[in-house]
Each structure stands twice: as structure tokens, then as C-alpha cells.
Design an enzyme around this catalytic site. Structure first.
Site, PDB file in Angstrom:
ATOM      1  N   ARG A  63       1.119  -1.422  -0.157  1.00  0.00           N
ATOM      2  CA  ARG A  63      -0.483  -0.193   0.141  1.00  0.00           C
ATOM      3  C   ARG A  63       0.399   1.759  -0.204  1.00  0.00           C
ATOM      4  O   ARG A  63       0.379   1.942  -0.323  1.00  0.00           O
ATOM      5  CB  ARG A  63      -1.174   0.031   1.103  1.00  0.00           C
ATOM      6  N   ASP A 187      -3.181  20.591 -14.166  1.00  0.00           N
ATOM      7  CA  ASP A 187      -3.244  20.201 -14.519  1.00  0.00           C
ATOM      8  C   ASP A 187      -3.382  19.743 -16.168  1.00  0.00           C
ATOM      9  O   ASP A 187      -3.294  20.499 -16.938  1.00  0.00           O
ATOM     10  CB  ASP A 187      -4.482  19.692 -14.426  1.00  0.00           C
TER      11      ASP A 187
HETATM   12  N1  PLP Z   1      -8.732  16.011 -15.387  1.00  0.00           N
HETATM   13  C1  PLP Z   1      -8.490  15.754 -16.270  1.00  0.00           C
HETATM   14  C2  PLP Z   1      -8.643  17.096 -17.451  1.00  0.00           C
HETATM   15  C3  PLP Z   1      -9.349  14.929 -16.721  1.00  0.00           C
HETATM   16  O1  PLP Z   1     -10.264  14.532 -18.243  1.00  0.00           O
HETATM   17  C4  PLP Z   1     -10.143  14.058 -16.386  1.00  0.00           C
HETATM   18  C5  PLP Z   1     -11.081  12.210 -16.521  1.00  0.00           C
HETATM   19  O2  PLP Z   1     -11.821  13.005 -17.955  1.00  0.00           O
HETATM   20  C6  PLP Z   1      -9.199  14.239 -14.998  1.00  0.00           C
HETATM   21  C7  PLP Z   1      -8.969  14.939 -14.514  1.00  0.00           C
HETATM   22  C8  PLP Z   1      -9.968  12.637 -13.994  1.00  0.00           C
HETATM   23  O3  PLP Z   1      -8.874  11.751 -13.891  1.00  0.00           O
HETATM   24  P1  PLP Z   1      -9.136  10.018 -13.685  1.00  0.00           P
HETATM   25  O4  PLP Z   1     -11.039   9.915 -14.620  1.00  0.00           O
HETATM   26  O5  PLP Z   1      -8.544   9.148 -14.355  1.00  0.00           O
HETATM   27  O6  PLP Z   1      -9.870   9.994 -12.319  1.00  0.00           O
END
Ligand code: PLP
Length: 391
Positions: A63, A187
Site C-alpha cells: 500500500r 492539470d
Molecule cells: N483531469 C482531466 C482533464 C480529465 O479529463 C479527467 C478525466 O476525465 C480527470 C482529470 C480525472 O481523471 P480520472 O478519470 O483518471 O480520475
């Protein structure tokens, strides 16, 4: 354990390899025992203690950590130019780990245009832990400056931002955040390290839904964080992952490692396909707008041209001239595009985002989101042509 992580990385020649080579060879690692070019998948959950109760091999319980997971983390650290990385069980788990590392009472600035489920989580769940969140247009730097408060500890950005592909100036946001004593987390799921390396622009942490381009084959759910500095805040994130347990499983880590070997080829093909599709439909009578940072009329084009190298990404959206019903009918009539959520796979996907995101979504009702895969773009253009004609 941190010393072992460093040694593991330093033993590679990653500093002498270009990113395409790092990805294709997963840092060139081979199995020490068999000389297999693909290292084995480590599935053990527990490890033998040394007679004096130490764990000198660096692994104690699965983990907390896992060798296959560490391999994926080392590849991503190299690709993003960071100092450390952690893989998570999903992109959402990775993002949540950053917010959970903040103290109660912290203020967060997040984009008005961002992945909708994370925005919902920030609105509904984060306040229960004492976080307050303001959603701001990140391409309006004055609006971001005006939103900063003494308690602001994090500016979250997503560039290009889902689903209208707003482009954020990472360096400008990093400077606003750092002047205020806050961090920037980006992100970068849609940009990928192929097109943008946010840490080079001043971001402190990069986040990926590795479910998308990094894996690339729509068969793994995974998330990743890469940090510029392995500082106290990063240690909180690592402790959260080890204690709360949102680590990626070893099988998924091995599949992700395989996916990342072709990352550069796939992203390049997706960028070329998206550019061809954007160009074609920007002159189409049944399409009122094409939203793609690669088009000169996109509000973020100039910024994207400076911040993204080698292409403008595989994501775009089109607004159907006939309105919402025509957009939904177009999605219903595709044959080659797959009518499905998600993005970043080898197969192209189409989705009516307003129906998915619901009230408050920045997605106009007449908009379809397109994730361009690696197919021949002519097939994708012809299919969308016939779907628009039928819709
Ligand atoms: N960030 C973006 C730009 C996404 O498109 C997504 C999912 O569609 C996520 C984060 C979340 O990721 P996950 O679906 O792997 O949890």
C-alpha cells in the site's frame, strides 16, 4: 526509502536521453536477473524483514510502495523534468491528494473552465475539510490577482482547459501565486509532457489523469503527480498516499508503462489529426465554431503557440450550427467515431458535454467534444461529414 529512490534514478542514464527515448525504453531498464527488456511486474504485497527488523531493500508493504509503480514514477519524473512523482489509482485520487495536503482554512483559486467532476468535488466535498474555493477565468490575470487572499495557498490550473480549451499562461500564474506565498498545481492531462512541461514554466506540481494520453489505450484508470521540489508539502502528499492508500495497482502500473512507450508517437498523430479536423470543419456550413488552440481565431492561440511545443493537442470541440438537437443527432449518427466519454485513447471519441456536465457547465448546448485518436484523419472527417449531413 527516499535515498533508495534517488539511487534508483541516478543509476539510469536519463539525463543523457531525449524524452522520446526515455519513454520508448522506459528509462532503459532491464531485469537484473534475466536481462529481460521488460522488467517483471512486482505483485507482492509484503516483503521479508532483515534479521535486525530493517527493510534495507526499501519495500515494506504494497500500500506504501511498489517497484513497478516506482518505475512508472521514474519515467514520468524524467519526462516532466521533476524531482519526484507518485502514481495514484485515478486522476481524481491524484488531484484530491493535493487538496488534502492543504491545511484547513486554506483558500484555493480554481479555473471556471476545468474538468467538471473535479470542479464538482471542489464545490461539494472540499469545503467540508475547511477549504474555500473561488472559480476564476484563468486567462484573465487581473481577475486571478483580485481573487488572491492572505489565506490563498493554491492556484489550480488546467491548460488547455476542458471542454473549451482555454489556454492558461502558466508562468504568469506561477508568478502571481508565488508572490502570494501560494503554490501552482497544473492539470496537464490534455497537454501531456510531449507538448508542455509545466514545471519549466514555474508550476510546483503537475497532475495527470494517466487514464488518458499517458496510458493511451482506454484500458487503465490511473493518476499521477510530479513535483518540482520534494519539499514538506510533497511529503504530506506522499504520506497521504501511503496512509490512505490510493496507490496504483502493479498490473495497471505495468500497462501504463507499456502505454507510455508510445506516448510521443500517439500524441504527435493525435495533434496532426486534430489540426486537420479543426481546419476542415472551421469552413463547414453546418459548424458555427471550432474551438481548438491551434486555430488563429482561438482566444488562447497566441499563448498556446508560446507555451506548447510540437502541436496544439488532440482535443477540440465543435459547435453545430443547427443547435443542441442537431449536435446530439450528429453524435448519434457517427460510425467511426466512438460515442463515449473520456479522451486521449488511440480511438477517436465524440461526446455532447452539456448533457454530461449539467447545470453550470461552460459547455454550450450545441457543442460536441472530440478526442482525436491515431486513425487516418480522412476517415474521421468523412464520418463527421456524413453524421452532420444526417443530423
Ligand atoms: N483531469 C482531466 C482533464 C480529465 O479529463 C479527467 C478525466 O476525465 C480527470 C482529470 C480525472 O481523471 P480520472 O478519470 O483518471 O480520475
Amino acid at each position: 526509502m527516499d535515498d533508495l529512490r534517488r539511487t534508483f534514478r541516478d543509476m539510469t542514464d536519463e539525463t543523457r536521453m531525449r524524452p522520446e527515448t526515455v519513454a520508448a525504453q522506459a528509462l532503459g531498464r532491464v531485469d537484473a536477473e534475466t536481462r529481460a527488456v521488460i522488467p517483471p511486474v512486482h505483485v507482492a504485497t509484503t516483503f521479508i524483514r532483515d534479521p535486525d527488523n530493517q527493510y534495507r531493500a526499501g519495500y515494506e508493504y504494497a500500500r506504501d510502495d511498489n517497484a513497478t509503480v516506482r518505475h512508472g514514477e521514474a519515467v514520468l519524473t524524467a519526462l516532466e523534468g521533476g524531482s519526484d512523482a507518485r502514481l495514484f489509482s485515478s486522476g481524481m485520487a491524484a488531484a484530491a491528494a493535493v487538496f488534502q495536503a492543504l491545511d484547513a482554512g486554506s483558500h484555493v483559486i480554481a479555473p471556471r473552465v476545468m474538468y467538471w467532476a473535479l470542479a464538482r468535488w471542489l464545490r461539494e466535498i472540499a469545503p467540508r475539510w475547511g477549504l474555500s474555493v473561488d472559480f476564476v477565468d484563468m486567462d484573465d490575470l487581473d481577475a486571478v490577482r483580485a481573487a488572491v487572499r492572505p489565506e490563498t495557498k493554491l492556484i489550480w490550473i488546467e491548460t488547455p482547459g476542458n471542454p473549451t480549451w482555454v489556454v492558461t499562461d502558466i508562468a504568469a500564474l506561477a508568478s502571481i501565486a508565488h508572490d502570494a506565498g501560494a503554490r501552482v498545481a497544473a492539470d496537464s492531462t490534455v497537454a501531456t509532457p510531449v507538448l508542455t512541461r509545466p514545471l519549466e514554466h514555474g508550476a510546483d506540481i503537475v497532475m495527470h489523469s494517466a487514464t488518458k494520453y499517458l496510458n493511451g489505450h482506454s484500458d487503465v484508470v490511473a493518476g499521477a503527480l510530479v513535483t518540482a521540489q520534494a519539499d514538506d508539502f510533497w511529503q504530506r502528499i506522499c504520506t497521504h498516499r501511503a496512509q490512505a492508500g490510493p496507490i496504483l495497482g502493479p498490473m495497471e502500473a505495468a500497462m501504463l508503462l507499456r502505454g507510455m512507450r508510445t506516448l510521443y508517437l500517439r500524441v504527435d498523430a493525435a495533434c496532426r489529426g486534430a489540426a486537420a479536423i479543426a481546419d476542415h470543419f472551421s469552413k463547414h456550413p453546418k459548424v458555427s465554431h471550432v474551438l481548438y488552440p491551434g486555430l488563429a481565431d482561438h482566444p488562447g492561440h497566441e499563448m498556446a503557440a508560446r507555451q506548447m511545443a510540437g502541436g496544439f493537442g488532440g482535443m477540440l470541440s465543435i459547435r453545430v450550427a443547427g443547435g443542441e438537437a442537431a449536435a446530439i443527432a450528429t453524435a448519434a449518427n457517427v460510425q467511426i467515431w466512438k460515442r463515449a466519454t473520456s479522451l486521449g485513447g488511440v480511438e477517436s471519441l465524440i461526446e455532447h458535454r452539456a448533457s454530461v456536465e449539467g447545470a453550470g457547465s461552460p459547455a454550450p448546448p450545441d457543442m460536441l467534444r472530440l478526442s482525436v485518436g491515431i486513425e487516418n484523419p480522412v476517415d474521421l472527417i468523412e464520418d463527421l461529414e456524413q453524421a452532420l449531413a444526417a443530423g
